[in-house]
Design a protein around this motif. Sequence first.
Motif, PDB file in Angstrom:
ATOM      1  N   LEU A 258       0.843  -1.196   0.000  1.00 45.90           N
ATOM      2  CA  LEU A 258       0.000   0.000   0.000  1.00 45.90           C
ATOM      3  C   LEU A 258       0.882   1.251   0.000  1.00 45.90           C
ATOM      4  CD1 LEU A 258      -2.623  -1.063   2.721  1.00 45.90           C
ATOM      5  CD2 LEU A 258      -2.832  -1.262   0.232  1.00 45.90           C
ATOM      6  N   TYR A 259       0.671   2.087  -1.012  1.00 46.18           N
ATOM      7  CA  TYR A 259       1.448   3.336  -1.109  1.00 46.18           C
ATOM      8  C   TYR A 259       0.739   4.370  -0.244  1.00 46.18           C
ATOM      9  CZ  TYR A 259       4.507   6.495  -3.936  1.00 46.18           C
ATOM     10  OH  TYR A 259       5.485   7.357  -4.395  1.00 46.18           O
ATOM     11  N   ALA A 260       1.331   4.656   0.894  1.00 40.54           N
ATOM     12  CA  ALA A 260       0.651   5.511   1.870  1.00 40.54           C
ATOM     13  C   ALA A 260       1.216   6.924   1.915  1.00 40.54           C
ATOM     14  CB  ALA A 260       0.728   4.887   3.258  1.00 40.54           C
ATOM     15  N   PHE A 261       2.505   7.076   1.601  1.00 44.02           N
ATOM     16  CA  PHE A 261       3.129   8.401   1.687  1.00 44.02           C
ATOM     17  C   PHE A 261       4.405   8.398   0.845  1.00 44.02           C
ATOM     18  CE2 PHE A 261       5.443  11.904   3.745  1.00 44.02           C
ATOM     19  CZ  PHE A 261       4.434  12.840   3.898  1.00 44.02           C
ATOM     20  N   SER A 262       4.438   9.300  -0.125  1.00 39.17           N
ATOM     21  CA  SER A 262       5.616   9.318  -1.008  1.00 39.17           C
ATOM     22  C   SER A 262       6.659  10.299  -0.483  1.00 39.17           C
ATOM     23  CB  SER A 262       5.192   9.734  -2.424  1.00 39.17           C
ATOM     24  OG  SER A 262       4.893  11.118  -2.464  1.00 39.17           O
ATOM     25  N   ILE A 263       7.875  10.155  -0.977  1.00 42.19           N
ATOM     26  CA  ILE A 263       8.930  11.127  -0.625  1.00 42.19           C
ATOM     27  C   ILE A 263       8.457  12.536  -1.012  1.00 42.19           C
ATOM     28  CG2 ILE A 263      11.182  11.993  -1.390  1.00 42.19           C
ATOM     29  CD1 ILE A 263      12.129   9.772  -0.032  1.00 42.19           C
ATOM     30  N   GLU A 264       7.805  12.625  -2.175  1.00 43.83           N
ATOM     31  CA  GLU A 264       7.349  13.938  -2.642  1.00 43.83           C
ATOM     32  C   GLU A 264       6.264  14.510  -1.731  1.00 43.83           C
ATOM     33  OE1 GLU A 264       7.741  11.234  -4.718  1.00 43.83           O
ATOM     34  OE2 GLU A 264       9.512  11.952  -5.792  1.00 43.83           O
ATOM     35  N   ASN A 265       5.526  13.638  -1.054  1.00 46.32           N
ATOM     36  CA  ASN A 265       4.465  14.129  -0.158  1.00 46.32           C
ATOM     37  C   ASN A 265       5.013  14.935   1.025  1.00 46.32           C
ATOM     38  OD1 ASN A 265       2.375  11.144  -0.568  1.00 46.32           O
ATOM     39  ND2 ASN A 265       2.327  13.063  -1.705  1.00 46.32           N
ATOM     40  N   TRP A 266       6.336  14.821   1.318  1.00 50.51           N
ATOM     41  CA  TRP A 266       6.919  15.656   2.379  1.00 50.51           C
ATOM     42  C   TRP A 266       6.791  17.129   2.031  1.00 50.51           C
ATOM     43  CZ3 TRP A 266       7.570  13.612   6.904  1.00 50.51           C
ATOM     44  CH2 TRP A 266       8.029  12.296   7.062  1.00 50.51           C
ATOM     45  N   GLN A 267       6.600  17.424   0.744  1.00 47.40           N
ATOM     46  CA  GLN A 267       6.510  18.834   0.335  1.00 47.40           C
ATOM     47  C   GLN A 267       5.123  19.431   0.552  1.00 47.40           C
ATOM     48  OE1 GLN A 267       8.009  19.042  -3.765  1.00 47.40           O
ATOM     49  NE2 GLN A 267       9.247  17.274  -3.227  1.00 47.40           N
ATOM     50  N   ARG A 268       4.197  18.659   1.066  1.00 47.82           N
ATOM     51  CA  ARG A 268       2.853  19.205   1.338  1.00 47.82           C
ATOM     52  C   ARG A 268       2.913  20.178   2.527  1.00 47.82           C
ATOM     53  NH1 ARG A 268      -1.706  14.676  -0.007  1.00 47.82           N
ATOM     54  NH2 ARG A 268      -0.879  14.131  -2.073  1.00 47.82           N
ATOM     55  N   PRO A 269       1.834  20.961   2.723  1.00 47.40           N
ATOM     56  CA  PRO A 269       1.853  21.895   3.862  1.00 47.40           C
ATOM     57  C   PRO A 269       2.136  21.175   5.178  1.00 47.40           C
ATOM     58  CG  PRO A 269      -0.070  22.276   2.464  1.00 47.40           C
ATOM     59  CD  PRO A 269       0.603  21.052   1.930  1.00 47.40           C
ATOM     60  N   ASP A 270       2.869  21.858   6.066  1.00 49.16           N
ATOM     61  CA  ASP A 270       3.296  21.246   7.333  1.00 49.16           C
ATOM     62  C   ASP A 270       2.144  20.641   8.122  1.00 49.16           C
ATOM     63  OD1 ASP A 270       5.799  21.989   6.748  1.00 49.16           O
ATOM     64  OD2 ASP A 270       5.917  23.656   8.188  1.00 49.16           O
ATOM     65  N   ASP A 271       1.003  21.343   8.161  1.00 54.18           N
ATOM     66  CA  ASP A 271      -0.074  20.815   9.000  1.00 54.18           C
ATOM     67  C   ASP A 271      -0.640  19.513   8.431  1.00 54.18           C
ATOM     68  OD1 ASP A 271      -1.243  22.213   6.896  1.00 54.18           O
ATOM     69  OD2 ASP A 271      -3.054  22.657   8.060  1.00 54.18           O
ATOM     70  N   GLU A 272      -0.670  19.380   7.100  1.00 50.62           N
ATOM     71  CA  GLU A 272      -1.155  18.113   6.529  1.00 50.62           C
ATOM     72  C   GLU A 272      -0.163  16.991   6.841  1.00 50.62           C
ATOM     73  OE1 GLU A 272      -2.584  18.011   2.466  1.00 50.62           O
ATOM     74  OE2 GLU A 272      -2.645  15.814   2.462  1.00 50.62           O
ATOM     75  N   VAL A 273       1.135  17.300   6.697  1.00 48.22           N
ATOM     76  CA  VAL A 273       2.152  16.267   6.962  1.00 48.22           C
ATOM     77  C   VAL A 273       2.102  15.844   8.433  1.00 48.22           C
ATOM     78  CG1 VAL A 273       4.631  15.790   7.050  1.00 48.22           C
ATOM     79  CG2 VAL A 273       3.672  16.976   5.080  1.00 48.22           C
ATOM     80  N   SER A 274       1.998  16.820   9.340  1.00 45.16           N
ATOM     81  CA  SER A 274       2.054  16.422  10.756  1.00 45.16           C
ATOM     82  C   SER A 274       0.791  15.670  11.164  1.00 45.16           C
ATOM     83  CB  SER A 274       2.363  17.600  11.669  1.00 45.16           C
ATOM     84  OG  SER A 274       1.402  18.586  11.481  1.00 45.16           O
TER      85      SER A 274
ATOM     86  N   GLY B 125      10.261   5.280  -5.855  1.00 40.55           N
ATOM     87  CA  GLY B 125      11.009   4.256  -6.575  1.00 40.55           C
ATOM     88  C   GLY B 125      12.419   4.709  -6.907  1.00 40.55           C
ATOM     89  N   ARG B 126      12.557   5.980  -7.328  1.00 39.74           N
ATOM     90  CA  ARG B 126      13.900   6.469  -7.688  1.00 39.74           C
ATOM     91  C   ARG B 126      14.809   6.506  -6.467  1.00 39.74           C
ATOM     92  NH1 ARG B 126      12.982  11.565 -11.744  1.00 39.74           N
ATOM     93  NH2 ARG B 126      12.201  10.377 -13.522  1.00 39.74           N
ATOM     94  N   ASP B 127      14.255   6.970  -5.346  1.00 39.38           N
ATOM     95  CA  ASP B 127      15.057   7.030  -4.113  1.00 39.38           C
ATOM     96  C   ASP B 127      15.471   5.627  -3.685  1.00 39.38           C
ATOM     97  OD1 ASP B 127      15.860   8.501  -1.527  1.00 39.38           O
ATOM     98  OD2 ASP B 127      14.530   6.923  -0.792  1.00 39.38           O
TER      99      ASP B 127
END
Length: 232
Positions: A54-70, A134-136
């Motif tokens: 299950l793909y739950a969180f991508s490396i790129e998703n770290w770039q979302r707004p801080d409150d969504e990430v936290s 995948g690239r990472d």
Amino acid sequence: MDSLPRHIGVIMDGNGRWAKLRGLKRIEGHRRGAERAKDIIRVSLDIGIEVLTLYAFSIENWQRPDDEVSTLMELLEVYLSTELIDLIQEGIRFRVIGNKEKLPEQIQHIINRAEELTKDNNKLTLVLALSYSGRDEILRAIRRLLSSGVRPEEISESTFENHLDTAGLPPVDLIIRTSGEMRISNFLLWQGAYAELYFTETLWPDFTKDEFLLAIQDYQRRERRFGTVLST
Ligand code: IPE
Ligand code: IPE
Ligand code: MG
């Protein structure tokens, strides 16, 4: 061909749009999405799927707004700690792929514990792709290979695969993506070289067990050729 896929990967997309359509905050979509993930894990276990990623969180998703990430990280922590007992009891082997070092320490700790406690389970292997791309994954595998002192001529597909986060798992047979987007978004790039793809408009929080079974039936009607010519 009507055998079950051994390994199914799911890009669980559309939580934010699901929430927006209802005038809710995005995190409510993630919360509902986590419930759907539980349903899909249950049915995978019931029908005898070997591996569910299950793909739950991508490396790129770290770039979302801080409150969504936290809030996503909080949700993940609650989810992992409350579901752990069930995973153990159900005989599920749990594993995380991705750049774990980027995750909050508390979550790393829960993950390590869950992996350790379930390592001898032999029913479904549940893989969560967290802080994953995948690239990472491929770059980290190359670094590990080089630091092992391997000689270039020793690098084969199988030695390379043994350095990926998915080492030991079968290649992904079927990749399902919800929410109408028709892209892979950096998911299982190496492992999905010959995966069958299934796209649906359904937003992840609305994705049901029945639709999951439909995707599997659709897969079972595909003719997988792997570049060869099938004998008639
Ligand atoms: C998928 O849903 C979950 C994660 C990427 C964490 P999204 O949050 O991407 O939802 P949409 O695509 O914005 O609707
Ligand atoms: C892919 O969804 C990642 C996950 C489902 C975890 P995204 O919503 O992040 O992907 P893009 O931005 O639409 O490609
Ligand atoms: Mg999305």
